[in-house]
Design an enzyme around this catalytic site. Sequence first.
Site, PDB file in Angstrom:
ATOM      1  N   GLY A 534       0.828  -1.201   0.000  1.00  0.00           N
ATOM      2  CA  GLY A 534       0.000   0.000   0.000  1.00  0.00           C
ATOM      3  C   GLY A 534       0.856   1.243   0.000  1.00  0.00           C
ATOM      4  O   GLY A 534       2.034   1.211   0.360  1.00  0.00           O
ATOM      5  N   ARG A 535       0.246   2.344  -0.436  1.00  0.00           N
ATOM      6  CA  ARG A 535       0.962   3.613  -0.410  1.00  0.00           C
ATOM      7  C   ARG A 535      -0.028   4.751  -0.373  1.00  0.00           C
ATOM      8  O   ARG A 535      -1.186   4.612  -0.738  1.00  0.00           O
ATOM      9  CB  ARG A 535       1.905   3.783  -1.603  1.00  0.00           C
ATOM     10  CG  ARG A 535       1.256   3.889  -2.969  1.00  0.00           C
ATOM     11  CD  ARG A 535       2.262   4.342  -4.014  1.00  0.00           C
ATOM     12  NE  ARG A 535       3.438   3.504  -4.088  1.00  0.00           N
ATOM     13  CZ  ARG A 535       4.649   3.947  -4.445  1.00  0.00           C
ATOM     14  NH1 ARG A 535       4.812   5.231  -4.739  1.00  0.00           N
ATOM     15  NH2 ARG A 535       5.679   3.130  -4.513  1.00  0.00           N
ATOM     16  N   GLY A 536       0.425   5.879   0.123  1.00  0.00           N
ATOM     17  CA  GLY A 536      -0.403   7.066   0.209  1.00  0.00           C
ATOM     18  C   GLY A 536       0.462   8.284   0.391  1.00  0.00           C
ATOM     19  O   GLY A 536       1.701   8.219   0.249  1.00  0.00           O
ATOM     20  N   GLY A 539       3.273   7.857   3.086  1.00  0.00           N
ATOM     21  CA  GLY A 539       4.403   6.970   2.885  1.00  0.00           C
ATOM     22  C   GLY A 539       3.991   5.672   2.229  1.00  0.00           C
ATOM     23  O   GLY A 539       2.867   5.523   1.735  1.00  0.00           O
ATOM     24  N   VAL A 541       3.773   1.344   2.477  1.00  0.00           N
ATOM     25  CA  VAL A 541       3.619   0.264   3.439  1.00  0.00           C
ATOM     26  C   VAL A 541       4.146  -1.036   2.833  1.00  0.00           C
ATOM     27  O   VAL A 541       3.845  -1.360   1.681  1.00  0.00           O
ATOM     28  CB  VAL A 541       2.147   0.083   3.854  1.00  0.00           C
ATOM     29  CG1 VAL A 541       2.021  -0.981   4.932  1.00  0.00           C
ATOM     30  CG2 VAL A 541       1.569   1.402   4.344  1.00  0.00           C
ATOM     31  N   LYS A 555       5.225   0.837   7.779  1.00  0.00           N
ATOM     32  CA  LYS A 555       4.999   2.055   7.002  1.00  0.00           C
ATOM     33  C   LYS A 555       6.232   2.941   7.077  1.00  0.00           C
ATOM     34  O   LYS A 555       6.665   3.331   8.165  1.00  0.00           O
ATOM     35  CB  LYS A 555       3.776   2.819   7.515  1.00  0.00           C
ATOM     36  CG  LYS A 555       3.488   4.072   6.694  1.00  0.00           C
ATOM     37  CD  LYS A 555       2.039   4.479   6.776  1.00  0.00           C
ATOM     38  CE  LYS A 555       1.711   5.530   5.735  1.00  0.00           C
ATOM     39  NZ  LYS A 555       0.285   5.813   5.641  1.00  0.00           N
ATOM     40  N   ASP A 647      -8.098  12.182   7.645  1.00  0.00           N
ATOM     41  CA  ASP A 647      -8.044  11.571   6.315  1.00  0.00           C
ATOM     42  C   ASP A 647      -8.844  10.269   6.294  1.00  0.00           C
ATOM     43  O   ASP A 647      -8.335   9.213   5.936  1.00  0.00           O
ATOM     44  CB  ASP A 647      -6.596  11.314   5.896  1.00  0.00           C
ATOM     45  CG  ASP A 647      -6.457  11.065   4.395  1.00  0.00           C
ATOM     46  OD1 ASP A 647      -7.417  11.368   3.658  1.00  0.00           O
ATOM     47  OD2 ASP A 647      -5.398  10.577   3.961  1.00  0.00           O
TER      48      ASP A 647
END
Length: 813
Positions: A534-536, A539, A541, A555, A647
Amino acid sequence: MAPLFSLLLPVFLSLFLQSCQFSTSALPSLTKRASLSVENPNDVLVSPSGAFSAGFFPVGDNAYSFAVWFSHPPCSGAACTPVWMANRQAPVNGRRSTFSLLDSGNLVLTDAGHAGSKVWSSGTTSPSAAELRLNNTGNLVLTNDTGGVLWQSFDSPTDTLLPQQPLTRNTFLISARCPYNSSTGFYKLYFDNDNVLRLLFDGPSISSVYWPFPWVQSSQLGRFLYNSSRIAVLDPLGRFQSSDNYSLYTSDYGVAAMQRRMILDFDGNLRVYSREPGLTGWAVTWEAISSMPCFIHGVCGNNSLCSYDPAKGRSCSCVPGYVPKVLGDWSAGCVPNFTFSDGCIADECGFVKLPYIDFYGYDYNTIYNTTLEKCRQTCLSLCNCRGFQYRVSMFRSGSTTFNCYPKIELLNGHNLPSFTGEFFIKVPKNKTFTEDQLVKRTRYTCSPTAEVKVLDRTYAKKGKNEAVSFMLRAACVVGGIEIVVVFLVWFFLIRNQQDVTSAHQSYLLAATGFKRFTYDELKEATRNFSKEIGRGAGGIVYEALLPDDRVAAVKVLSNATTGEADFLAEASTIGRVNHMNLIEMWGYCAEGKHRLLVYEFMEHGSLAQNLSSPELHWKRRFDIAVGTAKGLAYLHEECLEWVLHCDVKPQNILLDSDYQPKVADFGLSKLMDRGKVTNSDFSRIRGTRGYMAPEWVSNQSITSKADVYSYGIVMLEMVTGIFPMTTSVHSLESGGDAKQVRLIPWARNKMKELERTGARLEEMEDPALKVDYDLKKMEILIEVALKCVEEDKNARPTMSQVVEKLMKHENDG
């Protein structure tokens, strides 16, 4: 103290004097305590055959990466062809930056322009001697004194595979952004979970696989899914073989004396280039997608079309009524040059017919064997429908059907003369658009502006006077003696402080289970950060296996600027937060510039990944609504600190093995005292467009009601299946996000229509539910969600009130 001083003094003087010496000689290899300097052109490592070199490679104005490149025939600067880069995302400046092999056995790239900060490291340790050499294969290898490999560049490729370099389950290729910008781009070559080698477009907002073609099953292409390994290799003769039974042969296969490289180019195509020894030019000897390059996703961006001419290459154009978002950069796509009324009035809308046009994917639903008029009315009734595709399907029996595909996004558009269908794009009736706009094409190129920043820094000039130089060296000796004395005093004084700190950390671990990890521990646990899950904005993950055999998520924070003490204080607070619907934090790392968080692993990923899954039936959706509300209520009203999430979105709601929700990333929000509920001291707008409350852009104070608003949007999306960012593009002129406002009036109008006419509530449900829902619970959830998204924040309920309302109906049905 005197005996200890006499023993340590020679050691410290030796180390200190070495640090005062400078060497500019070229090295056949790099040994411990040696460095390569960006300022010395001779500081390069060369393979025995001379085919490859490694050193500082220019990637911009006063910007360098440490790289490996082809050096035969001889070349210089940007004219060389790089095959690997250590720091493609963070170039160093051209003064005093060094690449060093430390005494610990760690390779380190430092940028002197950032006060000697570490930009990249191999993360290796070796108690014995270590040496870095460049092999004839182009592999940069760090070995210990017995020849064992500590680290090698072949294990962390960038955009290029060399012959004999394996691509494995833990490695992948990522394209460069542009030919003149070596930072990471939007395309990725990797092995997926089915063990199949694939090409992926991973854009700023969406991602999709495009090779092998996603509409063809892997088994039909001869790909073998059920294998125990994931490995692919290009051999020196030009054959590429993958464990999924895919193989290719270059057009010059069998010619041994050739230089070859496989590269994932910036345009998303995977190619093999070859050249004869002594020649500077490269020839394409194979490419993954040759006859239909417009099938590469993301080429021209949203709301645009790709066309291909063998003589001129690819070109892009906006669909009628749309204009380029960023002139010269087609990856940004196009935006509408018109607006619709907020009421989504069907009478205001018309359609422009585009023959031989196809947009792959993002169908709202497929309506089989229907008429063109019914297809048109379906799109008109959906506020987020951008247009529809109407095409004929022919069967072997000779029968035909006409099918309708309403589109909620216009992506991967291309002009295909053989396409047996028509596309109708939705536009306002009061404006005239024609398909003549489609001839206004521009050749596909990258953005004309390089994205590599100029590293403009000023440094003091080196002294040239010999007398001054002698005095500086003498000062080094005297300073060294003083440092030894100061160090010994510091050593004995600091031990007591370290004991106190160690005791505090031991208490924290015993009391909360919250552990401090070293960076090397997490690097090993994540297998060098190889499996991204995952990413956002905060950062990336990675999946990790901790030493105690627990599977964890790690993360790596991308914008953590707090000091170690502040980070420890915030991280320990997060570690003490305990609720069944909040992700459990297990530990952290604060080492140098690295800031990482370790938390429990969620087997089913995020809510965003499961919204279209048949496993997410109605009961699970309602349970997710209740559980998420409970987690947020705890953050707002019950935990040790008053926490705003800031968020809330489907990507931050994770699902465990039983599909129970756990709110994640709350530790990245701003912590405030419980009493300061009207605190608006936020340095920037936080959150994700589409889920943000109006007060974020209207200079109002930010309270827990901002999270309530985001929760309401998520619930509406979960019930209706409508993504809040799929309607026409507007600006933020009126203090609200016009993209998400479209979903709210649509839901309100549907509920009023239900009350007024007795219309069916089923019209609002997500097609993925397939009539598997509870009408009463759906109505309650929609009512609660609409209360949460009130424009006036004071009219919204608290999260505890939401929990109370939903709990009354949790066991109904």
